[in-house]
Write a protein that holds these residues in place. Structure first.
Motif, PDB file in Angstrom:
ATOM      1  N   ALA A 144       0.838  -1.208   0.000  1.00 56.70           N
ATOM      2  CA  ALA A 144       0.000   0.000   0.000  1.00 56.70           C
ATOM      3  C   ALA A 144       0.867   1.251   0.000  1.00 56.70           C
ATOM      4  O   ALA A 144       0.583   2.221  -0.708  1.00 56.70           O
ATOM      5  CB  ALA A 144      -0.930  -0.013   1.214  1.00 56.70           C
ATOM      6  N   LYS A 145       1.951   1.221   0.781  1.00 53.21           N
ATOM      7  CA  LYS A 145       2.842   2.387   0.841  1.00 53.21           C
ATOM      8  C   LYS A 145       3.458   2.679  -0.526  1.00 53.21           C
ATOM      9  O   LYS A 145       3.480   3.834  -0.980  1.00 53.21           O
ATOM     10  CB  LYS A 145       3.949   2.131   1.870  1.00 53.21           C
ATOM     11  CG  LYS A 145       4.895   3.315   2.047  1.00 53.21           C
ATOM     12  CD  LYS A 145       6.053   2.979   2.948  1.00 53.21           C
ATOM     13  CE  LYS A 145       7.123   2.205   2.189  1.00 53.21           C
ATOM     14  NZ  LYS A 145       8.379   2.054   2.977  1.00 53.21           N
ATOM     15  N   HIS A 146       3.935   1.639  -1.182  1.00 49.96           N
ATOM     16  CA  HIS A 146       4.557   1.852  -2.490  1.00 49.96           C
ATOM     17  C   HIS A 146       3.528   2.207  -3.558  1.00 49.96           C
ATOM     18  O   HIS A 146       3.820   2.985  -4.470  1.00 49.96           O
ATOM     19  CB  HIS A 146       5.351   0.615  -2.895  1.00 49.96           C
ATOM     20  CG  HIS A 146       6.634   0.453  -2.144  1.00 49.96           C
ATOM     21  ND1 HIS A 146       7.732   1.259  -2.369  1.00 49.96           N
ATOM     22  CD2 HIS A 146       6.993  -0.387  -1.141  1.00 49.96           C
ATOM     23  CE1 HIS A 146       8.703   0.913  -1.558  1.00 49.96           C
ATOM     24  NE2 HIS A 146       8.297  -0.088  -0.806  1.00 49.96           N
ATOM     25  N   ASP A 147       2.332   1.639  -3.437  1.00 49.20           N
ATOM     26  CA  ASP A 147       1.273   2.008  -4.385  1.00 49.20           C
ATOM     27  C   ASP A 147       0.920   3.487  -4.255  1.00 49.20           C
ATOM     28  O   ASP A 147       0.724   4.187  -5.254  1.00 49.20           O
ATOM     29  CB  ASP A 147       0.031   1.145  -4.156  1.00 49.20           C
ATOM     30  CG  ASP A 147       0.210  -0.271  -4.690  1.00 49.20           C
ATOM     31  OD1 ASP A 147       1.180  -0.503  -5.431  1.00 49.20           O
ATOM     32  OD2 ASP A 147      -0.609  -1.143  -4.342  1.00 49.20           O
ATOM     33  N   LEU A 148       0.825   3.964  -3.001  1.00 44.07           N
ATOM     34  CA  LEU A 148       0.511   5.378  -2.780  1.00 44.07           C
ATOM     35  C   LEU A 148       1.640   6.270  -3.298  1.00 44.07           C
ATOM     36  O   LEU A 148       1.390   7.324  -3.886  1.00 44.07           O
ATOM     37  CB  LEU A 148       0.273   5.631  -1.291  1.00 44.07           C
ATOM     38  CG  LEU A 148      -1.035   5.075  -0.719  1.00 44.07           C
ATOM     39  CD1 LEU A 148      -1.071   5.252   0.798  1.00 44.07           C
ATOM     40  CD2 LEU A 148      -2.241   5.768  -1.355  1.00 44.07           C
ATOM     41  N   ALA A 149       2.879   5.824  -3.065  1.00 41.39           N
ATOM     42  CA  ALA A 149       4.019   6.605  -3.565  1.00 41.39           C
ATOM     43  C   ALA A 149       4.010   6.651  -5.093  1.00 41.39           C
ATOM     44  O   ALA A 149       4.331   7.678  -5.698  1.00 41.39           O
ATOM     45  CB  ALA A 149       5.320   5.990  -3.061  1.00 41.39           C
ATOM     46  N   LYS A 150       3.624   5.543  -5.706  1.00 39.22           N
ATOM     47  CA  LYS A 150       3.555   5.509  -7.172  1.00 39.22           C
ATOM     48  C   LYS A 150       2.438   6.409  -7.678  1.00 39.22           C
ATOM     49  O   LYS A 150       2.613   7.138  -8.658  1.00 39.22           O
ATOM     50  CB  LYS A 150       3.332   4.075  -7.649  1.00 39.22           C
ATOM     51  CG  LYS A 150       3.351   3.939  -9.167  1.00 39.22           C
ATOM     52  CD  LYS A 150       3.255   2.489  -9.596  1.00 39.22           C
ATOM     53  CE  LYS A 150       3.293   2.376 -11.119  1.00 39.22           C
ATOM     54  NZ  LYS A 150       3.219   0.976 -11.582  1.00 39.22           N
ATOM     55  N   LEU A 151       1.282   6.368  -7.004  1.00 44.39           N
ATOM     56  CA  LEU A 151       0.167   7.222  -7.423  1.00 44.39           C
ATOM     57  C   LEU A 151       0.525   8.696  -7.328  1.00 44.39           C
ATOM     58  O   LEU A 151       0.041   9.509  -8.108  1.00 44.39           O
ATOM     59  CB  LEU A 151      -1.063   6.928  -6.560  1.00 44.39           C
ATOM     60  CG  LEU A 151      -1.805   5.625  -6.855  1.00 44.39           C
ATOM     61  CD1 LEU A 151      -2.900   5.405  -5.819  1.00 44.39           C
ATOM     62  CD2 LEU A 151      -2.393   5.647  -8.262  1.00 44.39           C
ATOM     63  N   ALA A 152       1.391   9.018  -6.370  1.00 45.79           N
ATOM     64  CA  ALA A 152       1.777  10.421  -6.195  1.00 45.79           C
ATOM     65  C   ALA A 152       2.678  10.907  -7.314  1.00 45.79           C
ATOM     66  O   ALA A 152       2.810  12.108  -7.534  1.00 45.79           O
ATOM     67  CB  ALA A 152       2.484  10.604  -4.858  1.00 45.79           C
ATOM     68  N   ARG A 153       3.315   9.988  -8.055  1.00 48.99           N
ATOM     69  CA  ARG A 153       4.300  10.375  -9.055  1.00 48.99           C
ATOM     70  C   ARG A 153       3.964   9.916 -10.468  1.00 48.99           C
ATOM     71  O   ARG A 153       4.674  10.284 -11.401  1.00 48.99           O
ATOM     72  CB  ARG A 153       5.672   9.821  -8.662  1.00 48.99           C
ATOM     73  CG  ARG A 153       6.307  10.575  -7.499  1.00 48.99           C
ATOM     74  CD  ARG A 153       7.604   9.910  -7.060  1.00 48.99           C
ATOM     75  NE  ARG A 153       8.378  10.799  -6.214  1.00 48.99           N
ATOM     76  CZ  ARG A 153       8.115  11.026  -4.941  1.00 48.99           C
ATOM     77  NH1 ARG A 153       7.111  10.394  -4.366  1.00 48.99           N
ATOM     78  NH2 ARG A 153       8.849  11.860  -4.223  1.00 48.99           N
ATOM     79  N   PHE A 154       2.924   9.096 -10.607  1.00 54.84           N
ATOM     80  CA  PHE A 154       2.592   8.575 -11.927  1.00 54.84           C
ATOM     81  C   PHE A 154       1.140   8.870 -12.270  1.00 54.84           C
ATOM     82  O   PHE A 154       0.270   8.879 -11.397  1.00 54.84           O
ATOM     83  CB  PHE A 154       2.851   7.071 -11.994  1.00 54.84           C
ATOM     84  CG  PHE A 154       4.309   6.694 -11.950  1.00 54.84           C
ATOM     85  CD1 PHE A 154       5.030   6.553 -13.115  1.00 54.84           C
ATOM     86  CD2 PHE A 154       4.955   6.518 -10.740  1.00 54.84           C
ATOM     87  CE1 PHE A 154       6.378   6.211 -13.089  1.00 54.84           C
ATOM     88  CE2 PHE A 154       6.298   6.183 -10.687  1.00 54.84           C
ATOM     89  CZ  PHE A 154       7.010   6.028 -11.863  1.00 54.84           C
ATOM     90  N   ASP A 155       0.907   9.086 -13.540  1.00 57.75           N
ATOM     91  CA  ASP A 155      -0.443   9.309 -14.036  1.00 57.75           C
ATOM     92  C   ASP A 155      -1.243   8.007 -13.906  1.00 57.75           C
ATOM     93  O   ASP A 155      -0.796   6.948 -14.354  1.00 57.75           O
ATOM     94  CB  ASP A 155      -0.374   9.758 -15.495  1.00 57.75           C
ATOM     95  CG  ASP A 155      -1.749   9.907 -16.108  1.00 57.75           C
ATOM     96  OD1 ASP A 155      -2.538  10.704 -15.594  1.00 57.75           O
ATOM     97  OD2 ASP A 155      -2.016   9.204 -17.096  1.00 57.75           O
TER      98      ASP A 155
END
Length: 404
Positions: free
Chosen positions: A223-234
């Motif tokens: 979940a942490k990495h998914d949120l970090a990815k959502l913050a930086r990727f379209d």
């Protein structure tokens, strides 16, 4: 797409952690899981000292050469574990590639197994004699080791399962053998058999706890990495968004040599609005995903393709020696994006217009460069479809004008 981490040794240990129950995790999560193993210097030293104290007391009582040898080996293994942790951090820690991390993990596991065997061997040796107080001290090491393994190494459940089995299995067997010996005490056999059973039950419960902690940890880290990815990727195309675009720009700006430039390509799709209106947003979204895929396959590994929003995209072209390189890339992008799109069995076409700004010629600030490229894009759109224009001295006067 991120490669999933999947090897037999890192997926499963004993049956409790077989392939069906231990999930395959993304590489980013695997890095975090392994890194937790190498934060345990103090507990490892503390338990090594505890083992040495117990073993030394037994040696003072019995003057047994085997006990002294076990204590010496425990000190050596403890030192090896500490040096391994230091070596891991000196080599780059979790930033190392997956193959290197797997190598460090295997070495950590081997040393942990060695210490588990030393604990079991000490207990087996002690159980050859009938010394209840000494038994109490050595079996306490097993319980302490088990608790520490679960709390410290739950991130690698196969390691927990194997370590617990190596520490608990031989000791429980030795207790059952000891229970069968006749020492003339009432309920002697029953109590030792009960202690063996307790060890086995606690070991199995510890494995179950490790399994639960691992599942919770994987869920949290994913979940942490998914949120970090959502913050930086379209979220639609998977391309970098404005935040990651800015980070990438500054990273490439810092690494650019004196002779190289960065080119900012501002892209706007020609004819996309008409397709979106005619066929609907789902078809438009599918087209945007395909546009992103084509862009990613057209640029080099050191370049960046990002989506700004709607049908606007941006490319960062690194290490530009001459403006002609920019135009070559822009023309290649136009050709790729102008090829037909087949969505739901329907063939349709769009094109793309591009405005280009160069750094440091037009500045070092990303927002200024984007504004300059946007102004050049406005001129490209005004000239017709599939055009390329470079930012010129007058373009900044047009900053803020909407792209048609």
């Amino acid at each position: 797409m991120e490669r999933r981490h999947q090897t037999d040794g890192r997926r499963s240990g004993l049956a409790l952690f077989n392939r069906a129950t231990v999930p395959v995790v993304p590489n980013a999560v695997y890095r975090d899981l392994v890194s937790t193993l190498f934060t345990m210097t103090t507990p490892i030293i503390g338990f090594g000292i505890l083992y040495a104290l117990v073993g030394s007391l037994i040696y003072l009582k019995w003057h047994d050469a085997m006990i002294s040898a076990l204590v010496a080996m425990a000190v050596v293994v403890t030192a090896g574990r500490v040096l391994l942790i230091r070596g891991y951090h000196r080599s780059g820690g979790a930033s190392q590639d997956i193959g290197q991390l797997a190598h460090w993990e295997r070495r950590y596991a081997v040393l942990t197994y060695m210490f588990a065997i030393l604990i079991a061997t000490l207990n087996v040796r002690v159980l050859m004699a009938h010394e209840p107080l000494v038994h109490l001290a050595t079996v306490s090491l097993v319980f302490t080791f088990g608790a520490g393994i679960v709390s410290r190494n739950a991130s690698r459940p196969w390691l927990c399962a194997t370590s617990l089995s190596l520490a608990v299995g031989p000791v429980a067997a030795a207790m059952l053998v000891h229970a069968a010996s006749d020492y003339g005490e009432k309920l002697h056999a029953e109590f030792f058999a009960l202690e063996a059973l307790l060890l086995i039950v606690v070991g199995l419960m510890s494995m179950a706890s490790a399994r639960h902690l691992y599942a919770s940890l994987v869920e949290h880290l994913t979940a942490k990495h998914d949120l970090a990815k959502l913050a930086r990727f379209d979220s639609l195309t998977g391309l970098p968004n404005r935040l990651l675009l800015r980070e990438s720009f500054h990273a490439r700006l810092r690494s650019a040599d004196a002779a190289g430039q960065l080119a900012i390509h501002y892209l706007d799709l020609d004819g996309f609005k008409a397709i979106n209106d005619q066929y609907g947003h789902p078809v438009g979204d599918s087209m945007l995903v395909d546009v992103a895929r084509r862009l990613a396959s057209t640029i080099r590994a050191e370049d960046v393709a990002a989506r700004l929003g709607g049908d606007e995209f941006l490319l960062i072209q690194a290490d530009v020696k001459h403006p002609d390189q920019c135009e070559l890339l822009a023309r290649r992008v136009i050709r790729q994006l102008s090829e037909p799109y087949v969505i739901d069995g329907v063939a349709m076409r769009i094109s793309v217009s591009i405005g280009i700004a160069l750094s440091p010629d037009q500045g070092l600030d990303l927002e200024r460069l984007m504004a300059c490229a946007d102004a050049a894009l406005y001129r490209a759109k005004a000239k017709g479809k599939a055009q390329v224009q470079f930012c010129g001295p007058d373009d900044l006067h047009h900053v803020g004008r909407a792209v048609a």
